[in-house]
Design a protein around this motif. Structure first.
Motif, PDB file in Angstrom:
ATOM      1  N   PHE A 181       0.819  -1.214   0.000  1.00 35.09           N
ATOM      2  CA  PHE A 181       0.000   0.000   0.000  1.00 35.09           C
ATOM      3  C   PHE A 181       0.857   1.271   0.000  1.00 35.09           C
ATOM      4  O   PHE A 181       0.367   2.347  -0.356  1.00 35.09           O
ATOM      5  CB  PHE A 181      -0.937   0.009   1.210  1.00 35.09           C
ATOM      6  CG  PHE A 181      -2.158  -0.857   1.026  1.00 35.09           C
ATOM      7  CD1 PHE A 181      -3.183  -0.451   0.176  1.00 35.09           C
ATOM      8  CD2 PHE A 181      -2.281  -2.059   1.690  1.00 35.09           C
ATOM      9  CE1 PHE A 181      -4.307  -1.241  -0.007  1.00 35.09           C
ATOM     10  CE2 PHE A 181      -3.401  -2.860   1.516  1.00 35.09           C
ATOM     11  CZ  PHE A 181      -4.419  -2.448   0.662  1.00 35.09           C
ATOM     12  N   PHE A 182       2.138   1.131   0.396  1.00 35.56           N
ATOM     13  CA  PHE A 182       2.991   2.318   0.400  1.00 35.56           C
ATOM     14  C   PHE A 182       3.262   2.834  -1.008  1.00 35.56           C
ATOM     15  O   PHE A 182       3.764   3.950  -1.186  1.00 35.56           O
ATOM     16  CB  PHE A 182       4.309   2.024   1.124  1.00 35.56           C
ATOM     17  CG  PHE A 182       4.159   1.903   2.607  1.00 35.56           C
ATOM     18  CD1 PHE A 182       4.019   3.029   3.404  1.00 35.56           C
ATOM     19  CD2 PHE A 182       4.131   0.649   3.218  1.00 35.56           C
ATOM     20  CE1 PHE A 182       3.864   2.920   4.779  1.00 35.56           C
ATOM     21  CE2 PHE A 182       3.978   0.534   4.595  1.00 35.56           C
ATOM     22  CZ  PHE A 182       3.835   1.671   5.377  1.00 35.56           C
ATOM     23  N   LEU A 183       2.931   2.034  -2.024  1.00 35.29           N
ATOM     24  CA  LEU A 183       3.055   2.522  -3.393  1.00 35.29           C
ATOM     25  C   LEU A 183       2.125   3.699  -3.666  1.00 35.29           C
ATOM     26  O   LEU A 183       2.316   4.452  -4.635  1.00 35.29           O
ATOM     27  CB  LEU A 183       2.756   1.391  -4.397  1.00 35.29           C
ATOM     28  CG  LEU A 183       3.885   0.393  -4.676  1.00 35.29           C
ATOM     29  CD1 LEU A 183       3.407  -0.667  -5.650  1.00 35.29           C
ATOM     30  CD2 LEU A 183       5.118   1.097  -5.216  1.00 35.29           C
TER      31      LEU A 183
ATOM     32  N   LEU B 210      17.288   0.844  -8.956  1.00 33.65           N
ATOM     33  CA  LEU B 210      17.380   1.423 -10.296  1.00 33.65           C
ATOM     34  C   LEU B 210      16.035   1.964 -10.760  1.00 33.65           C
ATOM     35  O   LEU B 210      15.978   3.004 -11.449  1.00 33.65           O
ATOM     36  CB  LEU B 210      17.901   0.378 -11.281  1.00 33.65           C
ATOM     37  CG  LEU B 210      19.367  -0.041 -11.086  1.00 33.65           C
ATOM     38  CD1 LEU B 210      19.743  -1.157 -12.050  1.00 33.65           C
ATOM     39  CD2 LEU B 210      20.298   1.160 -11.261  1.00 33.65           C
ATOM     40  N   ILE B 211      14.939   1.280 -10.410  1.00 38.72           N
ATOM     41  CA  ILE B 211      13.605   1.790 -10.752  1.00 38.72           C
ATOM     42  C   ILE B 211      13.400   3.162 -10.130  1.00 38.72           C
ATOM     43  O   ILE B 211      12.930   4.109 -10.783  1.00 38.72           O
ATOM     44  CB  ILE B 211      12.515   0.806 -10.283  1.00 38.72           C
ATOM     45  CG1 ILE B 211      12.533  -0.458 -11.144  1.00 38.72           C
ATOM     46  CG2 ILE B 211      11.131   1.456 -10.346  1.00 38.72           C
ATOM     47  CD1 ILE B 211      11.594  -1.545 -10.647  1.00 38.72           C
ATOM     48  N   GLY B 212      13.759   3.267  -8.841  1.00 35.53           N
ATOM     49  CA  GLY B 212      13.620   4.555  -8.171  1.00 35.53           C
ATOM     50  C   GLY B 212      14.508   5.621  -8.793  1.00 35.53           C
ATOM     51  O   GLY B 212      14.078   6.775  -8.993  1.00 35.53           O
ATOM     52  N   ALA B 213      15.760   5.271  -9.121  1.00 38.50           N
ATOM     53  CA  ALA B 213      16.703   6.245  -9.676  1.00 38.50           C
ATOM     54  C   ALA B 213      16.244   6.734 -11.053  1.00 38.50           C
ATOM     55  O   ALA B 213      16.370   7.936 -11.376  1.00 38.50           O
ATOM     56  CB  ALA B 213      18.093   5.624  -9.778  1.00 38.50           C
ATOM     57  N   LEU B 214      15.699   5.849 -11.900  1.00 36.93           N
ATOM     58  CA  LEU B 214      15.262   6.225 -13.244  1.00 36.93           C
ATOM     59  C   LEU B 214      13.959   7.010 -13.233  1.00 36.93           C
ATOM     60  O   LEU B 214      13.729   7.874 -14.096  1.00 36.93           O
ATOM     61  CB  LEU B 214      15.111   4.967 -14.102  1.00 36.93           C
ATOM     62  CG  LEU B 214      16.404   4.196 -14.400  1.00 36.93           C
ATOM     63  CD1 LEU B 214      16.096   2.885 -15.119  1.00 36.93           C
ATOM     64  CD2 LEU B 214      17.365   5.050 -15.231  1.00 36.93           C
ATOM     65  N   ALA B 215      13.098   6.695 -12.257  1.00 34.63           N
ATOM     66  CA  ALA B 215      11.791   7.376 -12.212  1.00 34.63           C
ATOM     67  C   ALA B 215      11.842   8.692 -11.462  1.00 34.63           C
ATOM     68  O   ALA B 215      10.948   9.536 -11.622  1.00 34.63           O
ATOM     69  CB  ALA B 215      10.761   6.440 -11.569  1.00 34.63           C
TER      70      ALA B 215
ATOM     71  N   TYR C  16      10.996   8.358  -4.738  1.00 30.86           N
ATOM     72  CA  TYR C  16      11.978   7.975  -3.705  1.00 30.86           C
ATOM     73  C   TYR C  16      11.430   6.843  -2.840  1.00 30.86           C
ATOM     74  O   TYR C  16      12.169   6.187  -2.086  1.00 30.86           O
ATOM     75  CB  TYR C  16      12.358   9.179  -2.847  1.00 30.86           C
ATOM     76  CG  TYR C  16      11.324   9.601  -1.830  1.00 30.86           C
ATOM     77  CD1 TYR C  16      11.326   9.067  -0.551  1.00 30.86           C
ATOM     78  CD2 TYR C  16      10.343  10.539  -2.163  1.00 30.86           C
ATOM     79  CE1 TYR C  16      10.373   9.455   0.386  1.00 30.86           C
ATOM     80  CE2 TYR C  16       9.397  10.930  -1.233  1.00 30.86           C
ATOM     81  CZ  TYR C  16       9.411  10.389   0.036  1.00 30.86           C
ATOM     82  OH  TYR C  16       8.471  10.766   0.955  1.00 30.86           O
ATOM     83  N   THR C  17      10.110   6.572  -2.942  1.00 35.61           N
ATOM     84  CA  THR C  17       9.489   5.433  -2.240  1.00 35.61           C
ATOM     85  C   THR C  17      10.188   4.124  -2.591  1.00 35.61           C
ATOM     86  O   THR C  17      10.319   3.228  -1.745  1.00 35.61           O
ATOM     87  CB  THR C  17       7.998   5.346  -2.613  1.00 35.61           C
ATOM     88  OG1 THR C  17       7.360   6.584  -2.285  1.00 35.61           O
ATOM     89  CG2 THR C  17       7.310   4.211  -1.868  1.00 35.61           C
ATOM     90  N   PHE C  18      10.665   4.007  -3.823  1.00 37.04           N
ATOM     91  CA  PHE C  18      11.338   2.760  -4.227  1.00 37.04           C
ATOM     92  C   PHE C  18      12.674   2.597  -3.505  1.00 37.04           C
ATOM     93  O   PHE C  18      13.121   1.465  -3.281  1.00 37.04           O
ATOM     94  CB  PHE C  18      11.533   2.732  -5.745  1.00 37.04           C
ATOM     95  CG  PHE C  18      10.246   2.644  -6.506  1.00 37.04           C
ATOM     96  CD1 PHE C  18       9.507   1.475  -6.513  1.00 37.04           C
ATOM     97  CD2 PHE C  18       9.762   3.745  -7.209  1.00 37.04           C
ATOM     98  CE1 PHE C  18       8.308   1.393  -7.220  1.00 37.04           C
ATOM     99  CE2 PHE C  18       8.570   3.673  -7.910  1.00 37.04           C
ATOM    100  CZ  PHE C  18       7.828   2.506  -7.907  1.00 37.04           C
ATOM    101  N   PHE C  19      13.320   3.712  -3.155  1.00 34.86           N
ATOM    102  CA  PHE C  19      14.550   3.609  -2.369  1.00 34.86           C
ATOM    103  C   PHE C  19      14.246   3.024  -0.986  1.00 34.86           C
ATOM    104  O   PHE C  19      15.024   2.222  -0.452  1.00 34.86           O
ATOM    105  CB  PHE C  19      15.200   4.985  -2.206  1.00 34.86           C
ATOM    106  CG  PHE C  19      15.715   5.568  -3.498  1.00 34.86           C
ATOM    107  CD1 PHE C  19      16.171   4.744  -4.515  1.00 34.86           C
ATOM    108  CD2 PHE C  19      15.754   6.941  -3.683  1.00 34.86           C
ATOM    109  CE1 PHE C  19      16.650   5.278  -5.704  1.00 34.86           C
ATOM    110  CE2 PHE C  19      16.239   7.489  -4.863  1.00 34.86           C
ATOM    111  CZ  PHE C  19      16.683   6.654  -5.875  1.00 34.86           C
ATOM    112  N   ILE C  20      13.116   3.437  -0.415  1.00 38.17           N
ATOM    113  CA  ILE C  20      12.724   2.902   0.897  1.00 38.17           C
ATOM    114  C   ILE C  20      12.414   1.418   0.797  1.00 38.17           C
ATOM    115  O   ILE C  20      12.836   0.614   1.634  1.00 38.17           O
ATOM    116  CB  ILE C  20      11.508   3.683   1.443  1.00 38.17           C
ATOM    117  CG1 ILE C  20      11.889   5.150   1.663  1.00 38.17           C
ATOM    118  CG2 ILE C  20      11.007   3.048   2.745  1.00 38.17           C
ATOM    119  CD1 ILE C  20      10.741   6.026   2.101  1.00 38.17           C
ATOM    120  N   TYR C  21      11.691   1.033  -0.281  1.00 30.74           N
ATOM    121  CA  TYR C  21      11.414  -0.388  -0.492  1.00 30.74           C
ATOM    122  C   TYR C  21      12.723  -1.180  -0.599  1.00 30.74           C
ATOM    123  O   TYR C  21      12.853  -2.272  -0.051  1.00 30.74           O
ATOM    124  CB  TYR C  21      10.600  -0.592  -1.777  1.00 30.74           C
ATOM    125  CG  TYR C  21       9.109  -0.494  -1.592  1.00 30.74           C
ATOM    126  CD1 TYR C  21       8.432  -1.364  -0.757  1.00 30.74           C
ATOM    127  CD2 TYR C  21       8.372   0.462  -2.294  1.00 30.74           C
ATOM    128  CE1 TYR C  21       7.058  -1.293  -0.602  1.00 30.74           C
ATOM    129  CE2 TYR C  21       6.998   0.548  -2.153  1.00 30.74           C
ATOM    130  CZ  TYR C  21       6.345  -0.330  -1.298  1.00 30.74           C
ATOM    131  OH  TYR C  21       4.987  -0.256  -1.143  1.00 30.74           O
TER     132      TYR C  21
END
Length: 367
Positions: free
Chosen positions: A21-23, A79-84, A92-97
């Protein structure tokens, strides 16, 4: 103990769905007019593609139990977070994930390495893109506080794993000890019984023509001994039978008589032995008589069981052919030592014009 580790770490199905849900934070710029970073025409499409790319890896990270694969998922999520991030600063939520891929499966060193690499890498990306300072602060706060919870859960699971490993080790030791006990008992029981059967069968064969009635009696005794041996084997395997000292004395007398060996028994009443100690002493007597018949060439044997204020002592002495340095310990003597050691007893052997065996153990009240 890798299997234990894998079994102790739960799949965390509910935790997997809840964390997904944090997405929703990725969509915050699209519902907030006051969002600090402006969007462009590609923001929505890139954000959706990033979420679609991440979701399968999210579910996989809760099933996979391989450190290398989990590190690859961590890298892909980073990488998903860095590219998006250039299209939607909320990515930056992907960095936390990425900081928490693998749940509590990672070891302490793996978890620290993952946490440091992801945070250092993400702060480098923020620097390159001149991101608002609030994002790395928020990320650092979230990963640190959530990390404490993950760390606490990891420590709890490690304790459970250690307990499980200890229980498995104890179970294996118990099974090994039980196998050793059965092997010793079978060795002593079958060695003694088969020796008696062989002697009586040989005697019956010699008496068949001269004294057929006695030969028939000896043959009947062979059959009775074989049936009794079968019963004892079954009971020994099940661990249900503890041979008493009196039974062992009677069997030894019968065996020595059948072998034509003169014997002298001096047995004091022993009332202060527990079942395990008495069984060990009885089996020692049985095995020593079997060894005398098989190997010593003795014509006379002296057996005594005595007790003083501290010890119960079994002594077996023969006038066989053994001389100093001629005795090599095999399975029989080794089994005696192990059995006596298991009840805090000891075995001493003196060889001089025959062999003298002395088994002693502390008096213990029967329970």
């Amino acid at each position: 103990m890798q299997d234990v580790r894998q079994k102790m770490v739960p799949t965390g199905r509910m935790q997997c769905w809840i964390s997904l849900f944090f997405l929703l934070f990725v969509g915050m710029p699209f519902i907030s007019d006051n969002f600090m970073s402006p969007l462009n025409q590609w923001s929505g499409l890139v954000s959706i593609l990033a979420c679609i790319a991440y979701v399968p890896m999210h579910f996989a990270s809760y099933r996979i139990r391989d450190s290398r694969t989990l590190y690859l998922i961590t890298l892909a999520t980073f990488l998903i977070g860095a590219l998006a991030l250039p299209f939607n600063w909320a990515c930056y939520t992907f960095f936390i994930y990425a900081c928490f891929i693998g749940g509590d499966f990672f070891s302490r060193k793996e978890r620290i390495a993952q946490f440091l690499l992801v945070n250092i890498g993400s702060w480098g990306v923020y620097s390159l893109l001149n991101v608002w300072l609030g994002y790395p602060i928020i990320q650092g706060f979230v990963t640190f506080t959530a990390g404490l919870g993950i760390w606490s859960e990891f420590e709890r699971k490690q304790k459970l794993i250690k307990v499980a490993e200890l229980e498995i080790a104890q179970e294996r030791m118990a099974k090994s000890a039980d196998r050793d006990r059965i092997a010793r008992d079978m060795h002593d029981l079958l060695g003694h019984t088969l020796s008696m059967i062989a002697l009586k069968a040989e005697l019956a064969s010699k008496l068949a023509e001269r004294e057929p009635a006695r030969a028939a009696t000896e043959s009947a005794e062979v059959a009775a001994i074989a049936r009794e041996a079968l019963t004892q084997v079954r009971q020994a395997i099940l661990g249900l039978k503890s041979v008493s000292l009196i039974e062992a004395v009677r069997q030894s007398e019968a065996t020595l008589t059948a072998a034509g060996i003169t014997h002298h028994f001096t047995v004091q009443p022993i009332a202060s032995l527990d079942a395990a100690s008495e069984h060990a002493l009885a089996q020692t007597l049985t095995e020593s008589i079997t060894n005398i018949i098989r190997h010593s060439g003795a014509s006379e044997v002296w057996i005594s069981v005595t007790q003083d204020s501290h010890d119960v002592v079994l002594q077996v002495r023969d006038n066989g052919k053994a001389v100093a340095g001629s005795i090599k310990e095999g399975n029989g003597l080794s089994g005696m030592r192990q059995r006596l050691a298991s009840v805090d007893g000891e075995l001493k052997i003196v060889v001089e014009h025959g062999m003298q065996l002395r088994a002693s153990l502390r008096s213990k009240l029967a329970t």
